[in-house]
Design a protein around this motif. Sequence first.
Motif, PDB file in Angstrom:
ATOM      1  N   THR A 274       4.484  -4.617  -6.916  1.00  0.00           N
ATOM      2  CA  THR A 274       4.224  -4.781  -5.487  1.00  0.00           C
ATOM      3  C   THR A 274       3.899  -6.247  -5.198  1.00  0.00           C
ATOM      4  OG1 THR A 274       3.370  -2.533  -5.266  1.00  0.00           O
ATOM      5  CG2 THR A 274       2.728  -4.104  -3.569  1.00  0.00           C
ATOM      6  N   VAL A 275       4.448  -6.760  -4.098  1.00  0.00           N
ATOM      7  CA  VAL A 275       4.129  -8.108  -3.627  1.00  0.00           C
ATOM      8  C   VAL A 275       3.380  -7.983  -2.306  1.00  0.00           C
ATOM      9  CG1 VAL A 275       5.051 -10.306  -2.802  1.00  0.00           C
ATOM     10  CG2 VAL A 275       6.098  -9.174  -4.776  1.00  0.00           C
ATOM     11  N   VAL A 276       2.189  -8.567  -2.241  1.00  0.00           N
ATOM     12  CA  VAL A 276       1.384  -8.553  -1.032  1.00  0.00           C
ATOM     13  C   VAL A 276       1.420  -9.951  -0.433  1.00  0.00           C
ATOM     14  CG1 VAL A 276      -0.896  -8.134  -0.059  1.00  0.00           C
ATOM     15  CG2 VAL A 276      -0.091  -6.754  -1.995  1.00  0.00           C
ATOM     16  N   GLY A 277       1.872 -10.062   0.811  1.00  0.00           N
ATOM     17  CA  GLY A 277       2.016 -11.356   1.451  1.00  0.00           C
ATOM     18  C   GLY A 277       0.695 -12.037   1.707  1.00  0.00           C
ATOM     19  N   ALA A 278       0.754 -13.345   1.914  1.00  0.00           N
ATOM     20  CA  ALA A 278      -0.448 -14.132   2.190  1.00  0.00           C
ATOM     21  C   ALA A 278      -1.167 -13.604   3.431  1.00  0.00           C
ATOM     22  CB  ALA A 278      -0.082 -15.596   2.388  1.00  0.00           C
ATOM     23  N   GLY A 279      -2.477 -13.391   3.312  1.00  0.00           N
ATOM     24  CA  GLY A 279      -3.294 -12.947   4.425  1.00  0.00           C
ATOM     25  C   GLY A 279      -3.157 -11.487   4.790  1.00  0.00           C
ATOM     26  N   ALA A 280      -2.371 -10.720   4.054  1.00  0.00           N
ATOM     27  CA  ALA A 280      -2.197  -9.301   4.368  1.00  0.00           C
ATOM     28  C   ALA A 280      -3.463  -8.523   4.049  1.00  0.00           C
ATOM     29  CB  ALA A 280      -1.014  -8.727   3.586  1.00  0.00           C
ATOM     30  N   VAL A 281      -3.658  -7.412   4.778  1.00  0.00           N
ATOM     31  CA  VAL A 281      -4.799  -6.529   4.562  1.00  0.00           C
ATOM     32  C   VAL A 281      -4.250  -5.147   4.223  1.00  0.00           C
ATOM     33  CG1 VAL A 281      -6.878  -5.511   5.544  1.00  0.00           C
ATOM     34  CG2 VAL A 281      -6.214  -7.842   6.182  1.00  0.00           C
ATOM     35  N   VAL A 282      -4.384  -4.758   2.967  1.00  0.00           N
ATOM     36  CA  VAL A 282      -3.808  -3.502   2.486  1.00  0.00           C
ATOM     37  C   VAL A 282      -4.837  -2.391   2.650  1.00  0.00           C
ATOM     38  CG1 VAL A 282      -2.748  -2.313   0.534  1.00  0.00           C
ATOM     39  CG2 VAL A 282      -2.382  -4.768   0.848  1.00  0.00           C
ATOM     40  N   VAL A 283      -4.502  -1.363   3.425  1.00  0.00           N
ATOM     41  CA  VAL A 283      -5.443  -0.275   3.710  1.00  0.00           C
ATOM     42  C   VAL A 283      -4.917   1.080   3.244  1.00  0.00           C
ATOM     43  CG1 VAL A 283      -6.416  -1.516   5.663  1.00  0.00           C
ATOM     44  CG2 VAL A 283      -4.527   0.073   6.045  1.00  0.00           C
ATOM     45  N   LYS A 284      -3.676   1.132   2.728  1.00  0.00           N
ATOM     46  CA  LYS A 284      -3.098   2.396   2.290  1.00  0.00           C
ATOM     47  C   LYS A 284      -2.477   2.234   0.910  1.00  0.00           C
ATOM     48  CE  LYS A 284      -1.832   4.141   6.897  1.00  0.00           C
ATOM     49  NZ  LYS A 284      -0.696   4.610   7.736  1.00  0.00           N
ATOM     50  N   LEU A 292       7.491  -5.245  -0.750  1.00  0.00           N
ATOM     51  CA  LEU A 292       6.760  -6.352  -0.153  1.00  0.00           C
ATOM     52  C   LEU A 292       5.927  -5.815   0.992  1.00  0.00           C
ATOM     53  CD1 LEU A 292       6.115  -9.342   0.497  1.00  0.00           C
ATOM     54  CD2 LEU A 292       8.247  -9.390   1.824  1.00  0.00           C
ATOM     55  N   LEU A 293       4.604  -6.043   0.956  1.00  0.00           N
ATOM     56  CA  LEU A 293       3.694  -5.602   2.004  1.00  0.00           C
ATOM     57  C   LEU A 293       3.234  -6.815   2.792  1.00  0.00           C
ATOM     58  CD1 LEU A 293       1.472  -3.134  -0.070  1.00  0.00           C
ATOM     59  CD2 LEU A 293       3.633  -2.672   1.108  1.00  0.00           C
ATOM     60  N   MET A 294       3.314  -6.725   4.123  1.00  0.00           N
ATOM     61  CA  MET A 294       2.942  -7.855   4.972  1.00  0.00           C
ATOM     62  C   MET A 294       2.171  -7.368   6.186  1.00  0.00           C
ATOM     63  SD  MET A 294       6.482 -10.089   4.914  1.00  0.00           S
ATOM     64  CE  MET A 294       5.723 -11.421   5.845  1.00  0.00           C
ATOM     65  N   GLY A 295       1.280  -8.230   6.688  1.00  0.00           N
ATOM     66  CA  GLY A 295       0.608  -7.952   7.944  1.00  0.00           C
ATOM     67  C   GLY A 295      -0.787  -7.401   7.776  1.00  0.00           C
ATOM     68  N   ALA A 296      -1.448  -7.152   8.920  1.00  0.00           N
ATOM     69  CA  ALA A 296      -2.802  -6.601   8.945  1.00  0.00           C
ATOM     70  C   ALA A 296      -2.887  -5.564  10.066  1.00  0.00           C
ATOM     71  CB  ALA A 296      -3.820  -7.712   9.166  1.00  0.00           C
ATOM     72  N   PRO A 297      -2.864  -4.268   9.705  1.00  0.00           N
ATOM     73  CA  PRO A 297      -2.787  -3.730   8.340  1.00  0.00           C
ATOM     74  C   PRO A 297      -1.398  -3.941   7.738  1.00  0.00           C
ATOM     75  CG  PRO A 297      -2.637  -1.953   9.928  1.00  0.00           C
ATOM     76  CD  PRO A 297      -2.936  -3.191  10.724  1.00  0.00           C
ATOM     77  N   ALA A 298      -1.348  -4.025   6.409  1.00  0.00           N
ATOM     78  CA  ALA A 298      -0.091  -4.313   5.724  1.00  0.00           C
ATOM     79  C   ALA A 298       0.850  -3.126   5.774  1.00  0.00           C
ATOM     80  CB  ALA A 298      -0.372  -4.701   4.274  1.00  0.00           C
ATOM     81  N   PRO A 300       5.122  -1.993   4.554  1.00  0.00           N
ATOM     82  CA  PRO A 300       6.282  -2.429   3.782  1.00  0.00           C
ATOM     83  C   PRO A 300       7.272  -3.172   4.669  1.00  0.00           C
ATOM     84  CG  PRO A 300       5.741  -0.149   3.299  1.00  0.00           C
ATOM     85  CD  PRO A 300       4.921  -0.536   4.483  1.00  0.00           C
ATOM     86  N   ALA A 301       7.665  -4.366   4.229  1.00  0.00           N
ATOM     87  CA  ALA A 301       8.624  -5.161   4.986  1.00  0.00           C
ATOM     88  C   ALA A 301      10.026  -5.036   4.398  1.00  0.00           C
ATOM     89  CB  ALA A 301       8.195  -6.623   5.006  1.00  0.00           C
ATOM     90  N   LYS A 302      10.111  -5.023   3.086  1.00  0.00           N
ATOM     91  CA  LYS A 302      11.402  -4.915   2.408  1.00  0.00           C
ATOM     92  C   LYS A 302      11.130  -4.792   0.919  1.00  0.00           C
ATOM     93  CE  LYS A 302      11.914  -9.942   2.030  1.00  0.00           C
ATOM     94  NZ  LYS A 302      12.778 -11.106   2.276  1.00  0.00           N
ATOM     95  N   SER A 303      12.201  -4.640   0.158  1.00  0.00           N
ATOM     96  CA  SER A 303      12.066  -4.665  -1.292  1.00  0.00           C
ATOM     97  C   SER A 303      11.695  -6.066  -1.737  1.00  0.00           C
ATOM     98  CB  SER A 303      13.385  -4.248  -1.952  1.00  0.00           C
ATOM     99  OG  SER A 303      13.351  -4.510  -3.339  1.00  0.00           O
ATOM    100  N   ALA A 304      10.865  -6.142  -2.752  1.00  0.00           N
ATOM    101  CA  ALA A 304      10.472  -7.441  -3.297  1.00  0.00           C
ATOM    102  C   ALA A 304      11.355  -7.855  -4.457  1.00  0.00           C
ATOM    103  CB  ALA A 304       9.010  -7.388  -3.751  1.00  0.00           C
TER     104      ALA A 304
END
Length: 317
Positions: A274-284, A292-298, A300-304
Motif C-alpha cells: 500500500t502507498v499512502v500519499g503525503a498528508g493523507a489520513v487513513v481511517v479505514k 494508492l491512498l490519498m486525501g483526508a480521509p484517505a 483509493p486513488a489508483k493502483s500503486a
Amino acid sequence: MREARTFTLEEVQQQLQRLDIPFSTSSSTAPEARYAFKSLRQIEPAGIYFLVAGIPNPPQIENSIILYPEADYGGAGNVTLQVEDPQLVFYRLMEAMVGESVKPQGIHPTAVIGEGCEIDPSAYIGPFCVLEDCIVKAGARLHSHVTIMRGTTIEEDVTIESHSTIGATGVAWIWDPVTRRRVVQPQTGYTRVCRGSFLGTDITVVRGSVNETTIIGEGCVIAHGSKIGHGSQIGPECHFANNISIAGNVTLGQQCFLGSGAVVRPQTRLAERTVVGAGAVVVKHCEEPGLLLMGAPAKPAKSASGRMSGVPKPLDN
C-alpha cells in the motif's frame, strides 16, 4: 568541510568487476583524471552520475563518468559506462567506495547502561545514550542521545540515529467516576526492532500495552520525526517518509510506503505494498494489496503498481 573522495575511471571499472556488474565503456580518459560521486540536482564537472534513458530535457553534463543504459550518453569529455540499472549500480558503487569501511564498536564512556542490558560486543552505543533493561544484538548502531527503554530488543545491524526513543511508555487511561481521577493503565509490553532496519532522528516507538509487542519489521526505513503507537505491527521492508504518525495497534503489510506527514488511525490494517500519499489520513482498513491512498480521509486513488515520484521501486514478488 571534508572534500569528497575521488576516483579514477580505472578504479570505478575495477569496483564494477568486484561487484560482478556487467558493463561496457564508451571511451577512455586521462589516467590521472579523478571523479567524485555527485547529484543531478547540483551538476558539476568531474562527477559520477546515473541517468535513465528517454528522459525529457536531459541535463548538460561534461567531463564526467555517466552510468547509462545505452552505449553513449554523449557530451564533451564524458565517459559512458553502459549498465542495465544505472540507479542501482550508482547506489552499489557508492556503498562500496564511499560508505563506512570500518564501523565503530563498543560503548561510549558517556553512555548510561542499566542493569540487565545485554549488549553484543560488536554493537555500538554512542555518546549520551541511555539504555534500560534491553537487548542490543550484533552490529547494531545507536547514534548519540538515543534512549532504549525496558523490554526492547534491537536486532542485528539496526541503525538508530540521534534523539530517538524506542520502547517509550504509552498513555492509556480511563476516568474513575467515583474518585473522579484519571486511572492510567501501566504499559508492561515490549518492543522489537528487527534486523537491518534504519530509524532516523527524533523517532518515538511506543512499547506494547500489557503483553503486546510493538514490532518494526526487517529492513524497514523510518525517516525522521515519525511516531509509532503501542502494539503496532510494521511489516518487513516498509518505508516511512518524514513525520509519519501511526496510532496504536496499526498493522502494515510488507513493503508499504507512507508519504510525508501521513496519519493512520488506531487498529487500522493496510495490505502489502500500500502507498499512502503525503498528508493523507487513513481511517479505514485497506485489504487489497498495492493501492494508492490519498486525501483526508484517505480513499483509493489508483493502483500503486506504476512508478511514482519519491516511492522506491518495490521488489518483484
